[in-house]
Scaffold this active site. Structure first.
Site, PDB file in Angstrom:
ATOM      1  CG  PHE A 248      -7.937   2.900   4.259  1.00 31.99           C
ATOM      2  CD1 PHE A 248      -8.227   1.722   3.595  1.00 31.99           C
ATOM      3  CD2 PHE A 248      -7.664   2.848   5.628  1.00 31.99           C
ATOM      4  CE1 PHE A 248      -8.242   0.513   4.269  1.00 31.99           C
ATOM      5  CE2 PHE A 248      -7.673   1.648   6.308  1.00 31.99           C
ATOM      6  CZ  PHE A 248      -7.965   0.477   5.625  1.00 31.99           C
ATOM      7  CD  GLU A 249      -7.059   6.639   6.856  1.00 33.46           C
ATOM      8  OE1 GLU A 249      -7.019   7.325   5.814  1.00 33.46           O
ATOM      9  OE2 GLU A 249      -6.259   5.713   7.082  1.00 33.46           O
TER      10      GLU A 249
ATOM     11  CB  ILE B 180      -4.729  10.597  -8.550  1.00 32.85           C
ATOM     12  CG1 ILE B 180      -5.569  11.830  -8.199  1.00 32.85           C
ATOM     13  CG2 ILE B 180      -4.116  10.742  -9.950  1.00 32.85           C
ATOM     14  CD1 ILE B 180      -4.814  13.146  -8.206  1.00 32.85           C
TER      15      ILE B 180
ATOM     16  CG  HIS C 235      -1.582   0.725  -2.259  1.00 32.59           C
ATOM     17  ND1 HIS C 235      -0.347   0.804  -2.853  1.00 32.59           N
ATOM     18  CD2 HIS C 235      -1.376   0.136  -1.053  1.00 32.59           C
ATOM     19  CE1 HIS C 235       0.558   0.283  -2.037  1.00 32.59           C
ATOM     20  NE2 HIS C 235      -0.046  -0.125  -0.954  1.00 32.59           N
TER      21      HIS C 235
ATOM     22  NE  ARG D 199     -13.871  12.289 -14.025  1.00 31.47           N
ATOM     23  CZ  ARG D 199     -13.680  11.004 -14.236  1.00 31.47           C
ATOM     24  NH1 ARG D 199     -13.748  10.154 -13.244  1.00 31.47           N
ATOM     25  NH2 ARG D 199     -13.439  10.565 -15.453  1.00 31.47           N
TER      26      ARG D 199
HETATM   27  N1  RBF Z   1      -5.633   8.510  -0.150  1.00 32.91           N
HETATM   28  C1  RBF Z   1      -6.416   9.256  -0.971  1.00 32.91           C
HETATM   29  O1  RBF Z   1      -7.395   9.850  -0.511  1.00 32.91           O
HETATM   30  N2  RBF Z   1      -6.102   9.345  -2.312  1.00 32.91           N
HETATM   31  C2  RBF Z   1      -5.047   8.723  -2.873  1.00 32.91           C
HETATM   32  O2  RBF Z   1      -4.823   8.862  -4.089  1.00 32.91           O
HETATM   33  C3  RBF Z   1      -4.239   7.915  -2.029  1.00 32.91           C
HETATM   34  N3  RBF Z   1      -3.172   7.233  -2.533  1.00 32.91           N
HETATM   35  C4  RBF Z   1      -2.450   6.422  -1.702  1.00 32.91           C
HETATM   36  C5  RBF Z   1      -1.372   5.681  -2.214  1.00 32.91           C
HETATM   37  C6  RBF Z   1      -0.664   4.827  -1.398  1.00 32.91           C
HETATM   38  C7  RBF Z   1       0.463   4.031  -2.000  1.00 32.91           C
HETATM   39  C8  RBF Z   1      -0.998   4.718  -0.027  1.00 32.91           C
HETATM   40  C9  RBF Z   1      -0.238   3.783   0.882  1.00 32.91           C
HETATM   41  C10 RBF Z   1      -2.019   5.472   0.488  1.00 32.91           C
HETATM   42  C11 RBF Z   1      -2.755   6.336  -0.334  1.00 32.91           C
HETATM   43  N4  RBF Z   1      -3.793   7.095   0.192  1.00 32.91           N
HETATM   44  C12 RBF Z   1      -4.572   7.850  -0.655  1.00 32.91           C
HETATM   45  C13 RBF Z   1      -4.006   7.199   1.636  1.00 32.91           C
HETATM   46  C14 RBF Z   1      -4.979   6.193   2.215  1.00 32.91           C
HETATM   47  O3  RBF Z   1      -6.317   6.582   1.857  1.00 32.91           O
HETATM   48  C15 RBF Z   1      -4.849   6.191   3.738  1.00 32.91           C
HETATM   49  O4  RBF Z   1      -5.045   7.494   4.237  1.00 32.91           O
HETATM   50  C16 RBF Z   1      -3.489   5.697   4.191  1.00 32.91           C
HETATM   51  O5  RBF Z   1      -3.175   4.467   3.607  1.00 32.91           O
HETATM   52  C17 RBF Z   1      -3.405   5.564   5.734  1.00 32.91           C
HETATM   53  O6  RBF Z   1      -4.343   4.590   6.199  1.00 32.91           O
END
Ligand code: RBF
Length: 161
Positions: free
Chosen positions: A60-61, A85, A91, A130
């Protein structure tokens, strides 16, 4: 010469400065992709001293961290790496779509090529495949895309047509 001409980037990246922005979620796989990307850059002429790895919490960042890096520091190209994953997150669809659109608008809004090296997989087996085994290493592929695009941009800027 008459007829069509074609301009494409070379795979030589000597003298380029490249930023890798990588998430920390699913770190084991992310690290394998970062390592693959670094080695690919070096293989194509980038000096290790000219590669910087910036870590952010998760996919997300990635776009916001990459935007900060390319607007506040001087890099010729950037590579965004992350691992989503599905099994591990309900989410998944939301995060994968904002990640892809964020990185895509970044590369449209800025002069620096930014490649998309985010793997979106259903389970750990696919993540293993991958990030460096059966299905290659998507970090390597993203590095190659940035290498090619840096060269293509140079040629376009030099007026090649
Ligand atoms: N970030 C990833 O890079 N890969 C993931 O699989 C991943 N799964 C997440 C699952 C949940 C339920 C949440 C809340 C966040 C996840 N994030 C994941 C983190 C997201 O990219 C981000 O860093 C956080 O939500 C903080 O803004």
């Amino acid at each position: 010469m008459s007829g069509n001409s074609e301009v494409s980037g070379s795979l030589v990246a000597t003298g380029k400065r490249v930023a890798i922005i990588a998430g920390r979620w699913n770190e084991f796989f992310c690290d394998a992709m970062v390592k693959g990307a670094v080695e690919e850059l070096v293989r194509h002429g980038v000096s290790r001293d000219d590669i910087s790895v910036f870590r952010c919490p998760g996919c997300f960042e990635l776009a916001s961290a990459a935007k900060r890096v390319i607007t506040r520091q001087s890099f010729d190209g950037a590579i965004c790496l992350g691992v989503l994953i599905r099994g591990a997150t309900p989410h998944f669809d939301y995060i994968s779509s904002v990640t892809a659109s964020g990185i895509s608008s970044l590369s449209l809004e800025h002069d620096v090529p930014v490649s998309f090296g985010v793997i979106t997989v259903d389970n750990l087996d696919q993540a293993i495949e991958r990030s460096g085994s059966k299905a290659g290493n998507k970090g390597v592929e993203a590095a190659l895309a940035t290498i090619e695009m840096m060269s293509l941009y140079d040629k376009i800027d030099a007026g090649e047509s």
